[in-house]
Write a protein that holds these residues in place. Structure first.
Motif, PDB file in Angstrom:
ATOM      1  N   ARG A 313     -61.503 -39.559  53.479  1.00  0.00           N
ATOM      2  CA  ARG A 313     -62.006 -39.631  54.853  1.00  0.00           C
ATOM      3  C   ARG A 313     -62.295 -38.229  55.380  1.00  0.00           C
ATOM      4  O   ARG A 313     -63.318 -37.999  56.044  1.00  0.00           O
ATOM      5  CB  ARG A 313     -61.008 -40.348  55.753  1.00  0.00           C
ATOM      6  CG  ARG A 313     -60.790 -41.805  55.376  1.00  0.00           C
ATOM      7  CD  ARG A 313     -59.952 -42.528  56.394  1.00  0.00           C
ATOM      8  NE  ARG A 313     -60.695 -42.786  57.619  1.00  0.00           N
ATOM      9  CZ  ARG A 313     -60.179 -43.363  58.697  1.00  0.00           C
ATOM     10  NH1 ARG A 313     -58.897 -43.715  58.708  1.00  0.00           N
ATOM     11  NH2 ARG A 313     -60.912 -43.572  59.773  1.00  0.00           N
ATOM     12  N   GLY A 314     -61.406 -37.290  55.088  1.00  0.00           N
ATOM     13  CA  GLY A 314     -61.652 -35.908  55.476  1.00  0.00           C
ATOM     14  C   GLY A 314     -62.843 -35.330  54.738  1.00  0.00           C
ATOM     15  O   GLY A 314     -63.650 -34.588  55.305  1.00  0.00           O
ATOM     16  N   ARG A 315     -62.957 -35.656  53.458  1.00  0.00           N
ATOM     17  CA  ARG A 315     -64.084 -35.183  52.648  1.00  0.00           C
ATOM     18  C   ARG A 315     -65.416 -35.615  53.256  1.00  0.00           C
ATOM     19  O   ARG A 315     -66.364 -34.828  53.326  1.00  0.00           O
ATOM     20  CB  ARG A 315     -63.946 -35.715  51.222  1.00  0.00           C
ATOM     21  CG  ARG A 315     -65.056 -35.270  50.270  1.00  0.00           C
ATOM     22  CD  ARG A 315     -64.911 -35.935  48.914  1.00  0.00           C
ATOM     23  NE  ARG A 315     -63.701 -35.503  48.250  1.00  0.00           N
ATOM     24  CZ  ARG A 315     -63.624 -34.425  47.475  1.00  0.00           C
ATOM     25  NH1 ARG A 315     -64.695 -33.667  47.284  1.00  0.00           N
ATOM     26  NH2 ARG A 315     -62.493 -34.100  46.888  1.00  0.00           N
ATOM     27  N   ASP A 316     -65.495 -36.875  53.709  1.00  0.00           N
ATOM     28  CA  ASP A 316     -66.731 -37.382  54.311  1.00  0.00           C
ATOM     29  C   ASP A 316     -67.084 -36.619  55.584  1.00  0.00           C
ATOM     30  O   ASP A 316     -68.251 -36.286  55.822  1.00  0.00           O
ATOM     31  CB  ASP A 316     -66.581 -38.873  54.627  1.00  0.00           C
ATOM     32  CG  ASP A 316     -66.518 -39.734  53.372  1.00  0.00           C
ATOM     33  OD1 ASP A 316     -66.931 -39.252  52.310  1.00  0.00           O
ATOM     34  OD2 ASP A 316     -66.043 -40.884  53.473  1.00  0.00           O
ATOM     35  N   VAL A 317     -66.073 -36.340  56.407  1.00  0.00           N
ATOM     36  CA  VAL A 317     -66.306 -35.600  57.645  1.00  0.00           C
ATOM     37  C   VAL A 317     -66.852 -34.212  57.349  1.00  0.00           C
ATOM     38  O   VAL A 317     -67.859 -33.777  57.939  1.00  0.00           O
ATOM     39  CB  VAL A 317     -65.007 -35.492  58.468  1.00  0.00           C
ATOM     40  CG1 VAL A 317     -65.193 -34.511  59.639  1.00  0.00           C
ATOM     41  CG2 VAL A 317     -64.578 -36.851  58.988  1.00  0.00           C
ATOM     42  N   PHE A 318     -66.217 -33.507  56.449  1.00  0.00           N
ATOM     43  CA  PHE A 318     -66.629 -32.142  56.142  1.00  0.00           C
ATOM     44  C   PHE A 318     -68.015 -32.106  55.503  1.00  0.00           C
ATOM     45  O   PHE A 318     -68.795 -31.177  55.752  1.00  0.00           O
ATOM     46  CB  PHE A 318     -65.595 -31.473  55.236  1.00  0.00           C
ATOM     47  CG  PHE A 318     -64.492 -30.781  55.995  1.00  0.00           C
ATOM     48  CD1 PHE A 318     -64.442 -29.398  56.064  1.00  0.00           C
ATOM     49  CD2 PHE A 318     -63.516 -31.513  56.651  1.00  0.00           C
ATOM     50  CE1 PHE A 318     -63.439 -28.755  56.775  1.00  0.00           C
ATOM     51  CE2 PHE A 318     -62.505 -30.886  57.369  1.00  0.00           C
ATOM     52  CZ  PHE A 318     -62.473 -29.499  57.429  1.00  0.00           C
ATOM     53  N   LYS A 319     -68.351 -33.097  54.708  1.00  0.00           N
ATOM     54  CA  LYS A 319     -69.675 -33.141  54.103  1.00  0.00           C
ATOM     55  C   LYS A 319     -70.748 -33.291  55.168  1.00  0.00           C
ATOM     56  O   LYS A 319     -71.775 -32.612  55.141  1.00  0.00           O
ATOM     57  CB  LYS A 319     -69.754 -34.295  53.100  1.00  0.00           C
ATOM     58  CG  LYS A 319     -71.086 -34.372  52.361  1.00  0.00           C
ATOM     59  CD  LYS A 319     -71.082 -35.494  51.336  1.00  0.00           C
ATOM     60  CE  LYS A 319     -72.407 -35.550  50.591  1.00  0.00           C
ATOM     61  NZ  LYS A 319     -72.413 -36.640  49.570  1.00  0.00           N
ATOM     62  N   ARG A 320     -70.517 -34.196  56.133  1.00  0.00           N
ATOM     63  CA  ARG A 320     -71.480 -34.395  57.220  1.00  0.00           C
ATOM     64  C   ARG A 320     -71.624 -33.154  58.083  1.00  0.00           C
ATOM     65  O   ARG A 320     -72.688 -32.914  58.665  1.00  0.00           O
ATOM     66  CB  ARG A 320     -71.063 -35.584  58.084  1.00  0.00           C
ATOM     67  CG  ARG A 320     -71.412 -36.935  57.493  1.00  0.00           C
ATOM     68  CD  ARG A 320     -71.199 -38.073  58.472  1.00  0.00           C
ATOM     69  NE  ARG A 320     -69.805 -38.469  58.583  1.00  0.00           N
ATOM     70  CZ  ARG A 320     -69.004 -38.125  59.574  1.00  0.00           C
ATOM     71  NH1 ARG A 320     -69.458 -37.355  60.567  1.00  0.00           N
ATOM     72  NH2 ARG A 320     -67.753 -38.531  59.613  1.00  0.00           N
ATOM     73  N   CYS A 321     -70.559 -32.375  58.179  1.00  0.00           N
ATOM     74  CA  CYS A 321     -70.574 -31.171  59.016  1.00  0.00           C
ATOM     75  C   CYS A 321     -71.097 -29.941  58.273  1.00  0.00           C
ATOM     76  O   CYS A 321     -71.127 -28.841  58.838  1.00  0.00           O
ATOM     77  CB  CYS A 321     -69.164 -30.892  59.540  1.00  0.00           C
ATOM     78  SG  CYS A 321     -68.604 -32.081  60.793  1.00  0.00           S
ATOM     79  N   GLY A 322     -71.516 -30.109  57.022  1.00  0.00           N
ATOM     80  CA  GLY A 322     -72.091 -28.997  56.284  1.00  0.00           C
ATOM     81  C   GLY A 322     -71.092 -28.101  55.594  1.00  0.00           C
ATOM     82  O   GLY A 322     -71.427 -26.972  55.224  1.00  0.00           O
ATOM     83  N   GLN A 323     -69.861 -28.603  55.397  1.00  0.00           N
ATOM     84  CA  GLN A 323     -68.819 -27.833  54.723  1.00  0.00           C
ATOM     85  C   GLN A 323     -68.206 -28.677  53.598  1.00  0.00           C
ATOM     86  O   GLN A 323     -67.075 -29.147  53.697  1.00  0.00           O
ATOM     87  CB  GLN A 323     -67.735 -27.405  55.718  1.00  0.00           C
ATOM     88  CG  GLN A 323     -68.234 -26.379  56.726  1.00  0.00           C
ATOM     89  CD  GLN A 323     -67.521 -26.459  58.061  1.00  0.00           C
ATOM     90  OE1 GLN A 323     -67.693 -27.417  58.806  1.00  0.00           O
ATOM     91  NE2 GLN A 323     -66.729 -25.457  58.375  1.00  0.00           N
ATOM     92  N   PRO A 324     -68.972 -28.891  52.532  1.00  0.00           N
ATOM     93  CA  PRO A 324     -68.503 -29.780  51.464  1.00  0.00           C
ATOM     94  C   PRO A 324     -67.227 -29.274  50.791  1.00  0.00           C
ATOM     95  O   PRO A 324     -67.009 -28.068  50.673  1.00  0.00           O
ATOM     96  CB  PRO A 324     -69.676 -29.797  50.482  1.00  0.00           C
ATOM     97  CG  PRO A 324     -70.392 -28.505  50.726  1.00  0.00           C
ATOM     98  CD  PRO A 324     -70.262 -28.266  52.203  1.00  0.00           C
ATOM     99  N   PHE A 325     -66.393 -30.222  50.373  1.00  0.00           N
ATOM    100  CA  PHE A 325     -65.181 -29.870  49.642  1.00  0.00           C
ATOM    101  C   PHE A 325     -65.529 -29.330  48.258  1.00  0.00           C
ATOM    102  O   PHE A 325     -66.573 -29.663  47.690  1.00  0.00           O
ATOM    103  CB  PHE A 325     -64.298 -31.109  49.465  1.00  0.00           C
ATOM    104  CG  PHE A 325     -63.442 -31.450  50.661  1.00  0.00           C
ATOM    105  CD1 PHE A 325     -63.589 -30.761  51.869  1.00  0.00           C
ATOM    106  CD2 PHE A 325     -62.505 -32.457  50.584  1.00  0.00           C
ATOM    107  CE1 PHE A 325     -62.801 -31.080  52.965  1.00  0.00           C
ATOM    108  CE2 PHE A 325     -61.704 -32.786  51.675  1.00  0.00           C
ATOM    109  CZ  PHE A 325     -61.857 -32.093  52.864  1.00  0.00           C
ATOM    110  N   LEU A 326     -64.635 -28.513  47.733  1.00  0.00           N
ATOM    111  CA  LEU A 326     -64.756 -28.084  46.351  1.00  0.00           C
ATOM    112  C   LEU A 326     -64.589 -29.304  45.442  1.00  0.00           C
ATOM    113  O   LEU A 326     -63.905 -30.273  45.798  1.00  0.00           O
ATOM    114  CB  LEU A 326     -63.660 -27.065  46.019  1.00  0.00           C
ATOM    115  CG  LEU A 326     -63.664 -25.747  46.812  1.00  0.00           C
ATOM    116  CD1 LEU A 326     -62.418 -24.942  46.464  1.00  0.00           C
ATOM    117  CD2 LEU A 326     -64.910 -24.940  46.511  1.00  0.00           C
TER     118      LEU A 326
END
Length: 341
Positions: A313-326
């Protein structure tokens, strides 16, 4: 007789009290506490963390997540120098945790997300119709054009901008860093061992109206939108979140490509140069980091919040915000097993 019976009785009472204490302590460490959870974060992390906190609160209604954004270096100082309460520390450069926090103020760090540098502008910015990835430095040099970046002593975006401008020296064979920054500030540079070393004094001075510097990069957005600043060096995520037009820098300069790590390392930025707080930061790909300070009050809540943040769920948020997870998190120190994936 009573004396002989008294000792075992008192011992049993002591054992019972100890058991109750251990059970209570175990519960407090394993169950997220209600009340406040204090999060210090990089300015560029505020938007995704605010959304993550909102989702987290849906299943943890008793927890009030308080997020306080600032420059990452400043966030560290709040813990190490000002001794302020902080349960979760999330920074734009995981290396700051390794350099400033471990081992005295924290025991571990997780590197988890990435980003890229861009140049933001608006339709009111001078020469906005002409600027491109090949002539951006020429546009910034023009009379009347203003540009800004964050203070390298406070914010990783600031020292990353200096890194990118120094790398432009190598890429274009031009004195880009000198023309855009060194000649207009008290920042100095020297070439040593095939690398460019940049020294940022604690009392940063700007000698021209062309440059605007703020403590954290996101505060430059207000100047852009007000029309008092033409161009701002920002993270790509900030441009996406604020829906700003932006110029993508070449891979050699945007610090977003691990495959170019060796090239990025041609530059070393010394923040707080000449003081006991001086740290040398070698150019590297942008990677965010998170930890829990040793002084955290809501330890169980901090662990649970980070576990949620690092979930899908956190990964999805960060991806939408332009900060993809490693693709794979990086672990440093004694990271709790519950946070490893």
């Amino acid at each position: 007789m009573s004396k002989k019976c008294g000792k075992p009785f008192k011992f049993r009472i002591w054992v019972i009290a100890l058991i109750i204490t251990l059970i209570t302590l175990r519960g407090s460490l394993s169950t997220p506490r209600s009340g406040e959870l204090i999060v210090f974060c990089a300015g560029s992390l505020y938007v995704p963390l605010r959304e993550v906190a909102s989702l987290y609160s849906e299943s943890h209604p008793g927890v009030n997540v308080i997020i306080e954004p600032s420059g990452s270096v400043e966030a560290v100082r709040k813990v190490t120098e000002l001794k302020r309460r902080c349960d979760v520390l999330a920074l734009a450069d995981y290396r700051l945790i390794l350099k400033y926090m471990i081992p005295k103020y924290a025991s571990w760090a997780i590197a988890f997300a990435t980003n890229r540098l861009v140049i933001c502008y608006t339709d009111r910015s001078k020469y906005s119709r002409d600027v491109n990835s090949s002539n951006w430095f020429e546009i910034l040099r023009r009379e009347g054009v203003t540009y800004g970046f964050s203070n390298p002593n406070d914010d990783p975006c600031g020292y990353r901008v200096l890194t990118a401008l120094a790398l432009a020296n190598f890429l274009y064979g031009r004195e880009v860093l000198q023309e855009l920054v060194v000649d207009k500030t008290n920042i100095s540079v020297e070439r040593r061992g095939g690398k460019l070393h940049i020294y940022v004094p604690p009392d940063l001075e700007i000698k021209t109206g062309k440059i605007r510097v703020r403590s954290k990069s996101v505060t430059l957005i207000a100047l852009l939108e007000a029309g008092t600043l033409d161009y701002a060096f920002e993270y790509e995520s900030v441009a996406i979140q604020h829906k700003l037009p932006h110029l993508e820098l070449p891979p050699e300069l945007n610090l977003g490509y691990p495959s170019l790590s060796r090239f990025y390392s041609k530059v070393v930025v010394h923040i707080m140069a000449g003081t006991a707080q001086e740290r040398a930061l070698t150019g590297a790909p942008i990677v965010y980091g998170i930890t829990v300070p040793k002084t955290a009050v809501n330890l169980a809540g901090a662990m649970d919040f980070i576990k949620f943040l690092l979930s899908d769920r956190g990964r999805d948020v960060f991806k939408r915000c332009g900060q993809p997870f490693l693709s794979r998190f990086l672990y440093y120190g004694g990271v709790p097993g519950v946070l490893k994936r």
